[in-house]
Scaffold this motif. Structure first.
Motif, PDB file in Angstrom:
ATOM      1  N   ALA A  76       0.812  -1.219   0.000  1.00 19.87           N
ATOM      2  CA  ALA A  76       0.000   0.000   0.000  1.00 19.87           C
ATOM      3  C   ALA A  76       0.845   1.268   0.000  1.00 19.87           C
ATOM      4  O   ALA A  76       0.304   2.370  -0.084  1.00 19.87           O
ATOM      5  N   VAL A  77       2.170   1.130   0.077  1.00 19.71           N
ATOM      6  CA  VAL A  77       3.042   2.312   0.110  1.00 19.71           C
ATOM      7  C   VAL A  77       2.900   3.107  -1.187  1.00 19.71           C
ATOM      8  O   VAL A  77       2.952   2.542  -2.285  1.00 19.71           O
ATOM      9  N   ALA A  78       2.694   4.419  -1.052  1.00 21.19           N
ATOM     10  CA  ALA A  78       2.639   5.308  -2.222  1.00 21.19           C
ATOM     11  C   ALA A  78       4.075   5.642  -2.619  1.00 21.19           C
ATOM     12  O   ALA A  78       4.694   6.543  -2.054  1.00 21.19           O
ATOM     13  N   ARG A  79       4.604   4.911  -3.582  1.00 19.84           N
ATOM     14  CA  ARG A  79       6.028   5.011  -3.906  1.00 19.84           C
ATOM     15  C   ARG A  79       6.415   6.407  -4.397  1.00 19.84           C
ATOM     16  O   ARG A  79       7.525   6.879  -4.124  1.00 19.84           O
ATOM     17  N   HIS A  80       5.528   7.064  -5.126  1.00 19.55           N
ATOM     18  CA  HIS A  80       5.868   8.388  -5.632  1.00 19.55           C
ATOM     19  C   HIS A  80       6.038   9.381  -4.485  1.00 19.55           C
ATOM     20  O   HIS A  80       6.931  10.240  -4.529  1.00 19.55           O
TER      21      HIS A  80
END
Length: 255
Positions: A76-80
């Motif tokens: 679920a990590v928002a990589r951007h």
């Protein structure tokens, strides 16, 4: 082995009770908001050990807690957002270490307390606010978060404020924040290792003994969080940010 460990930690039964209660409360808060351990546990632990031992102790526990939060939710990590904040956080951590070694941090502590308290009061008072924060706010949020994390052990509230204003998913915000705090603790762990702080056997033993307390507090915090809506979660985080700011001001005026 337990007897020899306790011999390194000359706490009375009442001391242990207060230390355990402080750590448990800190990690209930961490389980809910993903930050705040130094601000919750610090005022309790300061009666039993110097700040130079408290911050390294909490860094060890925070690393395990943040990794435990991040691992099950890593998809679920928002990589951007993570990639935007990481370089700024690294710069801020470096600045914080330089300031910590060369400058008096009392004024920064006061300014941080005033800023955090003012922002939280504004957020609680003003109902209408932008639904989505501009991405450029990631630069000061990451840099100042890293700076405050290195100086005071408490920069996660800025990541929380930024991510909750950028991401519509609470799960994404929490997972990304946990990843950031994990990276921050790795940097601080490295610095403490280079400085020889973890050569202190008593400190390592205390961290080991407190791991189950940390895990229990984290579990309780997670259970409480699952019962909250996104709006209630953000409002609770804001109240915790206000409490953090007041705790910082209290630390400044009592020092």
């Amino acid at each position: 082995m337990l007897d020899s460990a306790l011999a390194l930690l000359p706490f009375s039964a009442l001391d242990w009770l207060l230390v355990v209660a402080g750590i448990a409360a800190a990690y209930v808060v961490f389980g809910i908001a993903g930050f705040g351990t130094a601000l919750v546990a610090g005022p309790v632990l300061i009666h039993f050990m110097p700040l130079s031992r408290i911050i390294p102790l909490l860094v060890l526990l925070d690393f395990v807690a943040a990794f435990g939060n991040w691992l099950p939710a890593r998809k679920a990590v928002a990589r951007h957002e993570l990639l935007r904040l990481l370089p700024c956080m690294a710069v801020g951590c470096t600045m914080g270490v330089v300031f910590l070694l060369q400058l008096k941090s009392a004024v920064l502590l006061l300014l941080m307390g005033l800023f955090v308290s003012g922002y939280a009061l504004y957020s609680l008072a003003v109902k209408a606010r932008p639904q989505r924060l501009n991405a450029w706010w990631g630069l000061p949020a990451g840099t100042v978060g890293g700076l405050f994390g290195a100086l005071f052990g408490s920069g996660g509230f800025l990541y929380a404020l930024y991510l909750n204003a950028r991401l519509t998913s609470t799960e994404q915000a929490r997972a990304t924040q946990s990843a950031l705090i994990s990276c921050s603790t790795v940097v601080r762990l490295g610095l403490f290792l280079l400085a020889g702080v973890y050569a202190d056997r008593a400190l390592l033993m205390l961290a080991l003994l407190l791991l189950p307390v940390m895990a229990a507090g984290l579990w309780v915090g997670r259970k409480l969080t699952r019962r909250l809506s996104r709006e209630a979660f953000i409002r609770l985080v804001t109240w915790l940010v206000l409490a953090s700011g007041l705790a910082l001001l209290g630390r400044y005026f009592s020092s």
